[in-house]
Write a protein that holds these residues in place. Structure first.
Motif, short mmCIF file in Angstrom:
data_model
loop_
_atom_site.label_atom_id
_atom_site.label_comp_id
_atom_site.label_asym_id
_atom_site.label_seq_id
_atom_site.Cartn_x
_atom_site.Cartn_y
_atom_site.Cartn_z
N GLY A 6 -3.13 6.51 4.58
CA GLY A 6 -3.36 5.58 5.68
C GLY A 6 -3.35 6.18 7.06
N ALA A 7 -3.81 7.43 7.21
CA ALA A 7 -3.83 8.03 8.55
C ALA A 7 -4.66 7.20 9.52
N SER A 8 -5.75 6.63 9.04
CA SER A 8 -6.62 5.82 9.91
C SER A 8 -6.00 4.48 10.27
N ASP A 9 -4.99 4.06 9.51
CA ASP A 9 -4.31 2.79 9.78
C ASP A 9 -3.17 2.93 10.79
N ARG A 10 -2.89 4.15 11.19
CA ARG A 10 -1.71 4.40 12.01
C ARG A 10 -1.76 3.64 13.34
N SER A 11 -2.94 3.47 13.93
CA SER A 11 -3.05 2.74 15.20
C SER A 11 -2.49 1.33 15.06
#
Length: 258
Positions: A57-62
């Motif tokens: 989930g690196a892209s979900d971090r925001s």
């Protein structure tokens, strides 16, 4: 690089669009991560710190750092009666829920089940960063006997969150549900990934109903106007920051003991 520029460099078919969107989401996540110093700034998990490494989930971090990731689940978790103060996460990824639940101070003990060795290592690192290691136990892949890893007195006052990409249908049966029937359970549904998904869901619901009252949660809207940090981003960028990158509208079951 703006979205229009990225799109202009790609063949605008479905795959090209998907690549462009995922790339932009990752870039935005890196930017927000840097601005917020890897720390959740809003929501019930406010103050939780992530290590610079990640497994899922690196892209979900925001969205996580803004406290709006799976906001429907977050709000429901925080509304649960105080007697349920143990958190169990099956499919714990990087420990967002397992550790965030402890940071929120609503939960006093947490159990994380994660099949990935790297995921378990990162959960451990994140627990150390947040000084909650003594309140968190980490296990490998959850089997049908997962509840035996947890003291019975904790199972009976636990909230269990299950997010295992379709394996919920093989994990949960009548025998397992009977053992955890005093818990409140959230299940992220992935019936849509199977050809016989409708039948799998019907069977699961038949097993659930003798023990639980069932309600459904679905992804809803997000109010991004409240975040001053996003005021200089374009409209497209703000919505990509909020996006969870899902292939379809997601739904969860919430099971409350009868």
């Amino acid at each position: 690089m703006g979205l229009r520029k990225i799109f202009s460099l790609l063949v605008l078919d479905e795959r090209g669009l998907s690549i462009a969107i995922n790339k932009k989401r990752k870039l935005l996540a890196l930017d927000i991560n840097s601005r917020f110093k890897h720390t959740i700034k809003y929501g019930p998990f406010k103050g939780m710190v992530f290590s610079q490494d990640h497994w899922w989930g690196a892209s979900d971090r925001s969205a996580m750092l803004l406290g709006i990731y799976e906001e429907e689940i977050l709000n429901s978790l925080m509304s649960i009666p105080s007697k349920y103060n143990v958190f169990v996460n099956i499919g714990a990824a990087d420990g967002y829920y397992s550790i965030g639940s402890l940071v929120s101070r609503k939960y006093t003990m947490s159990y994380a089940f994660e099949m990935s060795a790297k995921g378990r290592d990162i959960i451990s690192k994140n627990a150390t960063l947040n000084k909650v290691s003594e309140k968190l136990k980490i296990f490998g892949e959850a089997t049908k006997d997962f509840y035996k890893e947890i003291p019975k007195k904790h199972v009976d006052k636990s909230v269990i969150l299950i997010d295992i990409e379709g394996a919920e249908f093989s994990l949960l049966n009548r025998e397992v549900l009977e053992q955890i029937k005093k818990s409140i359970i959230f299940i992220e549904l992935h019936d849509w990934i199977f050809k016989d998904g409708k039948k799998k869901l019907e069977i699961l619901m038949k097993e659930i109903r003798p023990f639980f009252k069932v309600s459904t949660l679905r992804t809803a809207s997000r109010d991004l106007s409240r975040f001053s940090e996003l005021s200089e981003y374009s409209d497209s960028e703000r919505w990509l920051i909020a996006s969870e990158g899902r292939p379809r509208l997601m739904s969860w079951l919430r099971l409350d003991p009868k």
